[in-house]
Design a protein around this motif. Structure first.
Motif, PDB file in Angstrom:
ATOM      1  N   TYR A 132       0.841  -1.203   0.000  1.00 11.38           N
ATOM      2  CA  TYR A 132       0.000   0.000   0.000  1.00 11.38           C
ATOM      3  C   TYR A 132       0.877   1.254   0.000  1.00 11.38           C
ATOM      4  CZ  TYR A 132      -4.436  -2.442   0.646  1.00 11.38           C
ATOM      5  OH  TYR A 132      -5.549  -3.217   0.465  1.00 11.38           O
ATOM      6  N   LEU A 136       0.919   4.194  -2.837  1.00 11.22           N
ATOM      7  CA  LEU A 136       0.721   5.607  -2.503  1.00 11.22           C
ATOM      8  C   LEU A 136       1.816   6.514  -3.055  1.00 11.22           C
ATOM      9  CD1 LEU A 136      -0.625   5.268   1.127  1.00 11.22           C
ATOM     10  CD2 LEU A 136      -1.814   6.339  -0.788  1.00 11.22           C
ATOM     11  N   ALA A 143      -7.707  12.030  -5.993  1.00  9.64           N
ATOM     12  CA  ALA A 143      -8.023  12.173  -4.570  1.00  9.64           C
ATOM     13  C   ALA A 143      -8.821  10.979  -4.029  1.00  9.64           C
ATOM     14  CB  ALA A 143      -8.757  13.484  -4.328  1.00  9.64           C
ATOM     15  N   PRO A 144      -9.873  10.508  -4.729  1.00  7.71           N
ATOM     16  CA  PRO A 144     -10.612   9.355  -4.198  1.00  7.71           C
ATOM     17  C   PRO A 144      -9.761   8.088  -4.124  1.00  7.71           C
ATOM     18  CG  PRO A 144     -11.919  10.453  -5.879  1.00  7.71           C
ATOM     19  CD  PRO A 144     -10.554  11.075  -5.894  1.00  7.71           C
ATOM     20  N   GLU A 145      -8.848   7.915  -5.093  1.00 10.57           N
ATOM     21  CA  GLU A 145      -7.961   6.744  -5.057  1.00 10.57           C
ATOM     22  C   GLU A 145      -7.048   6.805  -3.838  1.00 10.57           C
ATOM     23  OE1 GLU A 145      -7.274   5.710  -9.765  1.00 10.57           O
ATOM     24  OE2 GLU A 145      -6.110   7.338  -8.877  1.00 10.57           O
ATOM     25  N   LYS A 146      -6.517   7.972  -3.581  1.00  8.57           N
ATOM     26  CA  LYS A 146      -5.615   8.127  -2.436  1.00  8.57           C
ATOM     27  C   LYS A 146      -6.364   7.866  -1.135  1.00  8.57           C
ATOM     28  CE  LYS A 146      -2.009  11.120  -0.698  1.00  8.57           C
ATOM     29  NZ  LYS A 146      -1.221  12.310  -0.950  1.00  8.57           N
ATOM     30  N   GLN A 147      -7.571   8.380  -1.036  1.00 10.16           N
ATOM     31  CA  GLN A 147      -8.361   8.164   0.176  1.00 10.16           C
ATOM     32  C   GLN A 147      -8.650   6.685   0.384  1.00 10.16           C
ATOM     33  OE1 GLN A 147     -11.767  10.626  -0.543  1.00 10.16           O
ATOM     34  NE2 GLN A 147     -10.719  12.512   0.045  1.00 10.16           N
ATOM     35  N   LEU A 148      -9.012   5.994  -0.680  1.00 10.22           N
ATOM     36  CA  LEU A 148      -9.303   4.567  -0.576  1.00 10.22           C
ATOM     37  C   LEU A 148      -8.064   3.779  -0.171  1.00 10.22           C
ATOM     38  CD1 LEU A 148     -11.401   2.349  -0.910  1.00 10.22           C
ATOM     39  CD2 LEU A 148     -10.759   2.202  -3.311  1.00 10.22           C
ATOM     40  N   ILE A 150      -5.544   4.887   1.573  1.00 11.09           N
ATOM     41  CA  ILE A 150      -5.254   5.188   2.978  1.00 11.09           C
ATOM     42  C   ILE A 150      -6.193   4.409   3.895  1.00 11.09           C
ATOM     43  CG2 ILE A 150      -5.324   7.025   4.718  1.00 11.09           C
ATOM     44  CD1 ILE A 150      -4.234   8.903   2.516  1.00 11.09           C
ATOM     45  N   ILE A 151      -7.447   4.288   3.508  1.00 14.66           N
ATOM     46  CA  ILE A 151      -8.401   3.498   4.301  1.00 14.66           C
ATOM     47  C   ILE A 151      -7.992   2.032   4.310  1.00 14.66           C
ATOM     48  CG2 ILE A 151     -10.784   2.635   4.338  1.00 14.66           C
ATOM     49  CD1 ILE A 151     -11.610   5.465   3.349  1.00 14.66           C
ATOM     50  N   ASP A 152      -7.625   1.500   3.143  1.00 17.10           N
ATOM     51  CA  ASP A 152      -7.193   0.096   3.069  1.00 17.10           C
ATOM     52  C   ASP A 152      -5.911  -0.123   3.876  1.00 17.10           C
ATOM     53  OD1 ASP A 152      -9.345  -0.484   1.486  1.00 17.10           O
ATOM     54  OD2 ASP A 152      -8.221  -0.513  -0.397  1.00 17.10           O
TER      55      ASP A 152
END
Length: 159
Positions: A132, A136, A143-148, A150-152
């Motif tokens: 992960y 990154l 932005a949505p890819e980065k957020q996802l 970070i959540i994963d």
């Protein structure tokens, strides 16, 4: 009400201001074409260079995706080693895809291992975190890819 203007043939044959100025500009360019030829050659060379680079870049991208596809098509036992090998050979979006695929694979493994024995930290969770992090580092993330991601990564870290 205003009357419609009368147009006679002599008025139509006479050049208007737009046409006369345009003709003057074109005549000036023809007279001084020695100045414009080198500029035109430079512009053509730049356009040709940009076009050649875009063709080469799209060809490289296509080759990278073909390598990723080939690695994904290998049998399950050898697939993840093949994906790690491909990660070092490709660049751009295919490299990001490989990193996310490997991270998701190791995360799924860590969830299975954690479900079997919740007292032991699964070693695959560390691998998931590593992949992960690699995903990154891709600079073209939305932005949505980065957020996802970070959540994963947080979910893998929690395990």
């Amino acid at each position: 009400m205003a009357e419609t203007p009368r147009i006679d043939r002599k008025g139509i044959k006479k050049d208007d201001l737009f046409v006369s100025r345009g003709r003057n500009v074109l005549d000036g360019m023809v007279r001084q074409r020695a100045r414009f030829v080198p500029i035109a050659i430079v512009i053509a060379a730049v356009l040709l260079g940009v076009s050649a680079y875009q063709w080469w870049d799209s060809d490289q991208l296509e080759k990278n995706w073909a390598e990723v596809h080939q690695a994904m098509s290998t049998e399950e036992a050898k697939r993840w080693d093949a994906m790690k090998k491909v990660y070092g050979e490709v660049s751009g979006r295919p490299k990001f895809f490989v990193a996310v695929t490997l991270a998701d694979h190791y995360f799924a493994e860590s969830k299975k291992e954690y479900a079997k024995d919740s007292k032991v930290v699964p070693p695959s969770s560390a691998s998931a975190l590593e992949w992960y992090d690699k995903a990154l580092t891709y600079s073209g993330l939305l932005a949505p890819e980065k957020q996802l991601l970070i959540i994963d990564k947080g979910a893998a870290f929690e395990i």
